[in-house]
Design a protein around this motif. Structure first.
Motif, PDB file in Angstrom:
ATOM      1  N   LYS A   6       3.668 -15.721   0.143  1.00 49.58           N
ATOM      2  CA  LYS A   6       4.197 -16.371   1.343  1.00 49.58           C
ATOM      3  C   LYS A   6       4.074 -15.487   2.574  1.00 49.58           C
ATOM      4  N   TYR A   7       4.017 -14.172   2.350  1.00 45.75           N
ATOM      5  CA  TYR A   7       3.987 -13.226   3.467  1.00 45.75           C
ATOM      6  C   TYR A   7       2.985 -12.113   3.209  1.00 45.75           C
ATOM      7  N   ILE A   8       2.434 -11.616   4.301  1.00 47.39           N
ATOM      8  CA  ILE A   8       1.697 -10.361   4.280  1.00 47.39           C
ATOM      9  C   ILE A   8       2.474  -9.448   5.220  1.00 47.39           C
ATOM     10  N   ALA A   9       3.100  -8.428   4.637  1.00 49.67           N
ATOM     11  CA  ALA A   9       3.987  -7.560   5.408  1.00 49.67           C
ATOM     12  C   ALA A   9       3.241  -6.313   5.866  1.00 49.67           C
ATOM     13  N   VAL A  10       3.358  -6.023   7.170  1.00 50.30           N
ATOM     14  CA  VAL A  10       2.730  -4.837   7.751  1.00 50.30           C
ATOM     15  C   VAL A  10       3.798  -3.760   7.917  1.00 50.30           C
ATOM     16  N   HIS A  11       3.481  -2.563   7.429  1.00 52.98           N
ATOM     17  CA  HIS A  11       4.402  -1.425   7.458  1.00 52.98           C
ATOM     18  C   HIS A  11       3.728  -0.226   8.116  1.00 52.98           C
ATOM     19  N   CYS A  12       4.559   0.762   8.455  1.00 52.79           N
ATOM     20  CA  CYS A  12       4.060   2.106   8.709  1.00 52.79           C
ATOM     21  C   CYS A  12       4.700   2.981   7.634  1.00 52.79           C
ATOM     22  N   THR A  13       4.102   4.131   7.362  1.00 51.20           N
ATOM     23  CA  THR A  13       4.692   5.016   6.352  1.00 51.20           C
ATOM     24  C   THR A  13       5.859   5.810   6.927  1.00 51.20           C
ATOM     25  N   ALA A  14       6.036   5.780   8.261  1.00 49.66           N
ATOM     26  CA  ALA A  14       7.088   6.546   8.949  1.00 49.66           C
ATOM     27  C   ALA A  14       6.974   8.033   8.610  1.00 49.66           C
ATOM     28  N   THR A  15       5.723   8.500   8.612  1.00 57.88           N
ATOM     29  CA  THR A  15       5.416   9.906   8.347  1.00 57.88           C
ATOM     30  C   THR A  15       4.391  10.373   9.374  1.00 57.88           C
ATOM     31  N   SER A  16       4.104  11.650   9.338  1.00 60.47           N
ATOM     32  CA  SER A  16       2.977  12.188  10.090  1.00 60.47           C
ATOM     33  C   SER A  16       1.688  11.577   9.550  1.00 60.47           C
ATOM     34  N   GLN A  17       0.660  11.512  10.387  1.00 58.38           N
ATOM     35  CA  GLN A  17      -0.632  10.999   9.922  1.00 58.38           C
ATOM     36  C   GLN A  17      -1.339  12.003   9.021  1.00 58.38           C
ATOM     37  N   LYS A  18      -0.769  13.192   8.871  1.00 58.32           N
ATOM     38  CA  LYS A  18      -1.354  14.209   8.000  1.00 58.32           C
ATOM     39  C   LYS A  18      -0.724  14.184   6.607  1.00 58.32           C
ATOM     40  N   THR A  19       0.289  13.349   6.408  1.00 54.95           N
ATOM     41  CA  THR A  19       0.965  13.262   5.117  1.00 54.95           C
ATOM     42  C   THR A  19       0.006  12.746   4.049  1.00 54.95           C
ATOM     43  N   SER A  20       0.082  13.311   2.859  1.00 52.09           N
ATOM     44  CA  SER A  20      -0.798  12.859   1.782  1.00 52.09           C
ATOM     45  C   SER A  20      -0.195  11.646   1.078  1.00 52.09           C
ATOM     46  N   ILE A  21      -1.070  10.828   0.531  1.00 48.78           N
ATOM     47  CA  ILE A  21      -0.605   9.678  -0.253  1.00 48.78           C
ATOM     48  C   ILE A  21       0.172  10.175  -1.470  1.00 48.78           C
ATOM     49  N   ALA A  22      -0.271  11.292  -2.055  1.00 52.91           N
ATOM     50  CA  ALA A  22       0.446  11.850  -3.213  1.00 52.91           C
ATOM     51  C   ALA A  22       1.898  12.176  -2.855  1.00 52.91           C
ATOM     52  N   GLU A 102      -9.170 -10.689   5.655  1.00 52.21           N
ATOM     53  CA  GLU A 102      -9.598 -10.947   4.268  1.00 52.21           C
ATOM     54  C   GLU A 102      -8.452 -11.560   3.453  1.00 52.21           C
ATOM     55  N   LEU A 103      -7.253 -11.004   3.598  1.00 51.11           N
ATOM     56  CA  LEU A 103      -6.105 -11.510   2.841  1.00 51.11           C
ATOM     57  C   LEU A 103      -5.710 -12.906   3.308  1.00 51.11           C
ATOM     58  N   LYS A 104      -5.827 -13.156   4.603  1.00 46.44           N
ATOM     59  CA  LYS A 104      -5.483 -14.466   5.157  1.00 46.44           C
ATOM     60  C   LYS A 104      -6.475 -15.532   4.652  1.00 46.44           C
ATOM     61  N   GLN A 105      -7.721 -15.144   4.412  1.00 42.50           N
ATOM     62  CA  GLN A 105      -8.686 -16.081   3.824  1.00 42.50           C
ATOM     63  C   GLN A 105      -8.275 -16.453   2.409  1.00 42.50           C
ATOM     64  N   LYS A 106      -7.781 -15.463   1.651  1.00 44.06           N
ATOM     65  CA  LYS A 106      -7.326 -15.710   0.273  1.00 44.06           C
ATOM     66  C   LYS A 106      -6.019 -16.484   0.243  1.00 44.06           C
ATOM     67  N   PHE A 107      -5.159 -16.218   1.225  1.00 45.66           N
ATOM     68  CA  PHE A 107      -3.814 -16.825   1.265  1.00 45.66           C
ATOM     69  C   PHE A 107      -3.583 -17.444   2.642  1.00 45.66           C
ATOM     70  N   PRO A 108      -4.253 -18.583   2.927  1.00 46.70           N
ATOM     71  CA  PRO A 108      -4.229 -19.144   4.289  1.00 46.70           C
ATOM     72  C   PRO A 108      -2.840 -19.547   4.791  1.00 46.70           C
ATOM     73  N   THR A 109      -1.910 -19.812   3.895  1.00 47.09           N
ATOM     74  CA  THR A 109      -0.574 -20.232   4.354  1.00 47.09           C
ATOM     75  C   THR A 109       0.392 -19.056   4.508  1.00 47.09           C
ATOM     76  N   ALA A 110      -0.042 -17.851   4.153  1.00 48.47           N
ATOM     77  CA  ALA A 110       0.841 -16.676   4.257  1.00 48.47           C
ATOM     78  C   ALA A 110       1.108 -16.322   5.713  1.00 48.47           C
ATOM     79  N   THR A 111       2.334 -15.916   5.991  1.00 50.08           N
ATOM     80  CA  THR A 111       2.734 -15.466   7.330  1.00 50.08           C
ATOM     81  C   THR A 111       2.562 -13.956   7.405  1.00 50.08           C
ATOM     82  N   ILE A 112       1.860 -13.497   8.446  1.00 50.07           N
ATOM     83  CA  ILE A 112       1.713 -12.058   8.678  1.00 50.07           C
ATOM     84  C   ILE A 112       2.836 -11.620   9.603  1.00 50.07           C
ATOM     85  N   GLN A 113       3.611 -10.626   9.157  1.00 53.41           N
ATOM     86  CA  GLN A 113       4.675 -10.111  10.024  1.00 53.41           C
ATOM     87  C   GLN A 113       5.001  -8.678   9.648  1.00 53.41           C
ATOM     88  N   GLY A 114       5.699  -8.014  10.559  1.00 53.50           N
ATOM     89  CA  GLY A 114       6.108  -6.638  10.310  1.00 53.50           C
ATOM     90  C   GLY A 114       7.320  -6.587   9.391  1.00 53.50           C
TER      91      GLY A 114
END
Length: 137
Positions: A6-22, A102-114
């Motif tokens: 139903k939704y595609i949620a957009v986030h930030c990691t709330a970290t420095s851009q140098k933070t590792s995914i690990a 790309e995700l909206k093509q797969k899920f056309p009814t999904a709402t994109i929001q923060g």
């Protein structure tokens, strides 16, 4: 079983851009006790899209909504003093838009929001107005 998205949620990691995914993954596991990642995808400063979890599985992005959404984050979202700020690079903006299309093509009814656009969320994440920016995707 296919999930209803139903939704595609957009986030930030709330970290420095140098933070590792690990480091982010360790935080989820150790500090929050999560078994699953917080996001399906993280967009790196150079625009690389890193997949952390297949979209068929449930991640931990928005409490109470996770079964019906896909979570995407960009690395960053705060300034040097940890104050919320849109720190997206041009490459991150381009990759986020491409992934959302790309995700909206797969899920056309999904709402994109923060993340901040969900009920009872008391945070600035993703540090910009995703609902407005992506309303025409």
């Amino acid at each position: 079983k296919v999930r209803t998205i139903k939704y595609i949620a957009v986030h930030c990691t709330a970290t420095s851009q140098k933070t590792s995914i690990a480091a982010i993954q360790r935080y989820w596991k150790i500090n929050l006790g999560w078994k699953m990642p917080g996001y399906h995808f993280i967009v790196m400063p150079d625009g690389e899209i890193v997949s952390l979890l297949p979209i068929e599985q449930v991640s931990n992005g928005v409490a109470g909504f996770n079964s019906a959404l896909i979570n995407i984050a960009y690395l960053g979202g705060v300034d040097a003093k940890n104050v919320p700020q849109d720190t997206r690079t041009p490459q991150q903006k381009a990759s986020l838009l491409k992934l959302l299309k790309e995700l909206k093509q797969k899920f056309p009814t999904a709402t994109i929001q923060g993340h901040r656009d969900f009920p009872k969320v008391k945070k600035a994440c993703p540090s910009f107005d995703a609902k407005n920016e992506y309303k025409n995707v």
